[in-house]
Design an enzyme around this catalytic site. Structure first.
Site, PDB file in Angstrom:
ATOM      1  N   ARG A  21       0.847  -1.285  -0.104  1.00 10.01           N
ATOM      2  CA  ARG A  21      -0.001  -0.044   0.048  1.00 10.01           C
ATOM      3  C   ARG A  21       0.636   1.126   0.046  1.00 10.01           C
ATOM      4  NH1 ARG A  21      -3.525  -0.301   5.117  1.00 10.01           N
ATOM      5  NH2 ARG A  21      -1.463  -1.326   5.754  1.00 10.01           N
ATOM      6  N   ASN A  40      -5.972  -2.648   2.580  1.00  8.57           N
ATOM      7  CA  ASN A  40      -5.860  -4.305   2.649  1.00  8.57           C
ATOM      8  C   ASN A  40      -7.419  -4.794   2.841  1.00  8.57           C
ATOM      9  OD1 ASN A  40      -3.172  -4.593   2.640  1.00  8.57           O
ATOM     10  ND2 ASN A  40      -3.008  -4.544   4.774  1.00  8.57           N
TER      11      ASN A  40
END
Length: 93
Positions: A21, A40
């Site tokens: 990320r 996530n």
């Protein structure tokens, strides 16, 4: 014409717990003119939502598929839509 679009991508593979990320956000900022987020998911995938000029969204999607990403990307599925707005930059959720 390079109108603004929204792309939602689901990235599967070894993409959690490896900084994926963070790298996605860094690349979105490097590409520029993108707003959205990376998060996530409970099933091990990472969801990426990006809004901005189509060529910029294409560049981020290409990086997700073939770029030097952390972990291992086994596949990316995406859908395209009209932008909804409401994002302040590109964030990690």
């Amino acid at each position: 014409m390079n109108e603004d679009v929204r792309v939602t991508a689901w990235v599967r593979g070894q993409v959690q717990g490896v900084g994926f990320r963070w790298f996605t956000r860094a690349n979105a900022l490097r590409i520029g003119e993108l707003a959205g987020f990376a998060v996530n998911l409970g099933d091990g995938r990472v969801q990426v939502v990006a809004e901005g000029p189509k060529d910029r969204c294409d560049a981020l999607l290409e990086w997700l598929r073939t770029g030097d990403t952390p972990g291992r990307v086994d596949g990316v599925a995406e859908i395209w839509a009209t932008p909804r707005g409401g994002y302040d930059g590109f964030e990690i959720r």
